[in-house]
Design an enzyme around this catalytic site. Structure first.
Site, mmCIF file in Angstrom:
data_model
loop_
_atom_site.group_PDB
_atom_site.id
_atom_site.type_symbol
_atom_site.label_atom_id
_atom_site.label_comp_id
_atom_site.label_asym_id
_atom_site.label_seq_id
_atom_site.Cartn_x
_atom_site.Cartn_y
_atom_site.Cartn_z
ATOM 1 N N HIS A 210 -9.414 0.926 4.761
ATOM 2 C CA HIS A 210 -8.144 1.149 5.459
ATOM 3 C C HIS A 210 -8.373 2.070 6.663
ATOM 4 O O HIS A 210 -9.182 3.005 6.591
ATOM 5 C CB HIS A 210 -7.114 1.750 4.503
ATOM 6 C CG HIS A 210 -5.739 1.729 5.105
ATOM 7 N ND1 HIS A 210 -5.318 2.672 5.996
ATOM 8 C CD2 HIS A 210 -4.727 0.833 4.988
ATOM 9 C CE1 HIS A 210 -4.087 2.369 6.400
ATOM 10 N NE2 HIS A 210 -3.713 1.257 5.792
ATOM 11 N N GLU B 192 -6.793 4.466 7.804
ATOM 12 C CA GLU B 192 -6.606 5.898 7.540
ATOM 13 C C GLU B 192 -7.849 6.498 6.881
ATOM 14 O O GLU B 192 -8.179 7.654 7.103
ATOM 15 C CB GLU B 192 -5.347 6.106 6.680
ATOM 16 C CG GLU B 192 -4.086 5.908 7.511
ATOM 17 C CD GLU B 192 -2.910 5.302 6.760
ATOM 18 O OE1 GLU B 192 -2.873 5.384 5.530
ATOM 19 O OE2 GLU B 192 -2.035 4.725 7.437
ATOM 20 N N GLU C 243 -5.522 -5.332 10.322
ATOM 21 C CA GLU C 243 -4.479 -4.341 10.584
ATOM 22 C C GLU C 243 -4.753 -3.630 11.901
ATOM 23 O O GLU C 243 -5.520 -2.648 11.929
ATOM 24 C CB GLU C 243 -4.444 -3.302 9.460
ATOM 25 C CG GLU C 243 -4.138 -3.880 8.105
ATOM 26 C CD GLU C 243 -3.544 -2.820 7.178
ATOM 27 O OE1 GLU C 243 -2.389 -2.970 6.812
ATOM 28 O OE2 GLU C 243 -4.242 -1.843 6.877
ATOM 29 N N GLY D 279 2.364 1.867 10.780
ATOM 30 C CA GLY D 279 3.315 2.968 10.676
ATOM 31 C C GLY D 279 4.004 3.310 11.985
ATOM 32 O O GLY D 279 4.657 4.344 12.095
ATOM 33 N N SER E 271 3.375 -2.536 10.230
ATOM 34 C CA SER E 271 4.821 -2.588 10.462
ATOM 35 C C SER E 271 5.466 -3.927 10.126
ATOM 36 O O SER E 271 6.355 -4.387 10.839
ATOM 37 C CB SER E 271 5.138 -2.170 11.902
ATOM 38 O OG SER E 271 4.724 -0.842 12.134
ATOM 39 N N ASN F 50 0.855 -1.175 0.000
ATOM 40 C CA ASN F 50 0.000 0.000 0.000
ATOM 41 C C ASN F 50 0.896 1.233 0.000
ATOM 42 O O ASN F 50 1.489 1.564 1.019
ATOM 43 C CB ASN F 50 -0.901 -0.031 1.252
ATOM 44 C CG ASN F 50 -1.776 1.190 1.376
ATOM 45 O OD1 ASN F 50 -1.858 2.004 0.453
ATOM 46 N ND2 ASN F 50 -2.439 1.332 2.510
ATOM 47 N N TRP F 51 0.991 1.863 -1.145
ATOM 48 C CA TRP F 51 1.936 2.990 -1.270
ATOM 49 C C TRP F 51 1.397 4.275 -0.640
ATOM 50 O O TRP F 51 2.121 5.255 -0.522
ATOM 51 C CB TRP F 51 2.257 3.235 -2.757
ATOM 52 C CG TRP F 51 3.087 2.170 -3.388
ATOM 53 C CD1 TRP F 51 3.477 0.980 -2.829
ATOM 54 C CD2 TRP F 51 3.660 2.191 -4.700
ATOM 55 N NE1 TRP F 51 4.242 0.263 -3.715
ATOM 56 C CE2 TRP F 51 4.372 0.987 -4.879
ATOM 57 C CE3 TRP F 51 3.630 3.111 -5.749
ATOM 58 C CZ2 TRP F 51 5.052 0.682 -6.059
ATOM 59 C CZ3 TRP F 51 4.301 2.817 -6.922
ATOM 60 C CH2 TRP F 51 5.015 1.620 -7.076
ATOM 61 N N LYS F 52 0.131 4.293 -0.321
ATOM 62 C CA LYS F 52 -0.488 5.479 0.291
ATOM 63 C C LYS F 52 -0.229 6.732 -0.561
ATOM 64 O O LYS F 52 -0.157 6.617 -1.779
ATOM 65 C CB LYS F 52 -0.010 5.630 1.744
ATOM 66 C CG LYS F 52 -0.181 4.309 2.524
ATOM 67 C CD LYS F 52 -0.008 4.447 3.995
ATOM 68 C CE LYS F 52 -0.174 3.074 4.647
ATOM 69 N NZ LYS F 52 -0.119 3.103 6.095
HETATM 70 P P1 PGA Z 1 2.877 -0.010 7.618
HETATM 71 O O1 PGA Z 1 1.426 0.212 6.966
HETATM 72 O O2 PGA Z 1 3.433 -1.278 7.037
HETATM 73 O O3 PGA Z 1 3.671 1.208 7.242
HETATM 74 O O4 PGA Z 1 2.672 -0.127 9.100
HETATM 75 C C1 PGA Z 1 0.544 -0.847 6.789
HETATM 76 C C2 PGA Z 1 -0.732 -0.351 6.172
HETATM 77 O O5 PGA Z 1 -1.188 0.744 6.512
HETATM 78 O O6 PGA Z 1 -1.322 -1.041 5.317
#
Ligand code: PGA
Length: 252
Positions: free
Chosen positions: A97, A99, A169, A175, A215, A9-11
């Site tokens: 997600h 976020e 998640e 993150g 992470s 997931n490049w966000k």
């Molecule tokens: P991360 O993100 O690996 O940077 O913790 C995972 C995600 O949000 O899918």
């Protein structure tokens, strides 16, 4: 046998040039890596999806979207529909997600609509969900997960689950550099599979891929992926470096 999946997931990262460069590096890195029974997905930002789809041609990599709107079309400034994704060759979309839930107010009810819209447009869904730290601290994590699945997915027929990948998640691990332990991941994944078995049947529960996200790095991927109910990972930060992402792919 369910598929092993590693999804990046490049966000909101990578310009067009950076997108092309990262795909090029990734193609080079994964050359020679055995991918039988495995899938490798990357989710660039909307504006770079089409060039990314072109770039991955003739490779095993699949380009997926990070989000979509639930409406077919219309006055939704700044949004993207399922049609627009399928039209450029995208076949899979991430929905739910944390976020999106946290910063853009996406509720379970909205996510249920998004899932329906995606599936009815023949898009496969990577459905994300997870508890917050305060939920886990209070011992409510199983309840929270059960509610998230019930509210957004359990109106579906069993047959729809062949087009769904689950991504557990825990929000506190995203993150932060703090991962769930492999045992915590396994415990939750087994619980999720048992919920699907209870609601649907053993066949559906057994066939669905459940990814862990939060992470995942080259140094912890192997241990997390070694657990029987962990079928792969949704990777944020580490998916932005071709070498790290490939190391994670090799660990599955
Ligand atoms: P991360 O993100 O690996 O940077 O913790 C995972 C995600 O949000 O899918």
């Amino acid at each position: 046998m369910r598929k092993k999946i590693v999804a990046g997931n490049w966000k909101m990262n990578n310009t067009l040039d950076e997108t092309k460069k990262l795909i090029k590096e990734l193609k080079k890195e994964i050359k020679g890596v055995k991918l039988k029974g495995k899938r490798v997905l990357i989710a660039p930002t909307f504006v770079n999806l089409q060039p990314a789809v072109k770039k991955i041609k003739k490779s095993k990599i699949e380009v997926i979207a990070q989000n979509m709107h639930q409406a077919k079309n219309g006055a939704f400034t700044g949004e993207i529909s399922a049609d627009m994704l399928t039209d450029i060759g995208v076949k899979t979309v991430i929905i739910g997600h944390s976020e999106r839930r946290e910063y853009f107010g996406e509720t379970d009810a909205i996510l249920a609509e998004k899932v329906d819209a995606a599936l009815s447009n023949n898009l496969e869904v990577v459905f994300c969900f997870g508890e917050k730290w305060e939920d886990r601290k209070a011992g409510n994590h199983f309840k929270v997960i059960e509610a998230q699945l019930k509210n957004a997915l359990f109106h579906l027929e069993a047959g729809s689950f062949k087009n769904i990948i689950l991504a557990y998640e825990p929000v506190w691990a995203i993150g932060t550099g703090q991962t769930a332990s492999a045992d915590q991941a396994q415990e939750m994944h087994a619980f999720i599979r048992s919920l699907i078995e209870k609601k649907y049947n053993n066949e559906t529960a057994d066939a669905i891929s459940i990814l862990y996200g939060g992470s995942v790095k080259p140094n912890n991927a192997e241990e997390i992926f070694s657990k029987p109910d962990v079928d792969g990972g949704l990777i944020g930060g580490a998916s932005l470096k071709a070498k790290d992402f490939t190391a994670i792919i090799k660990a599955i």
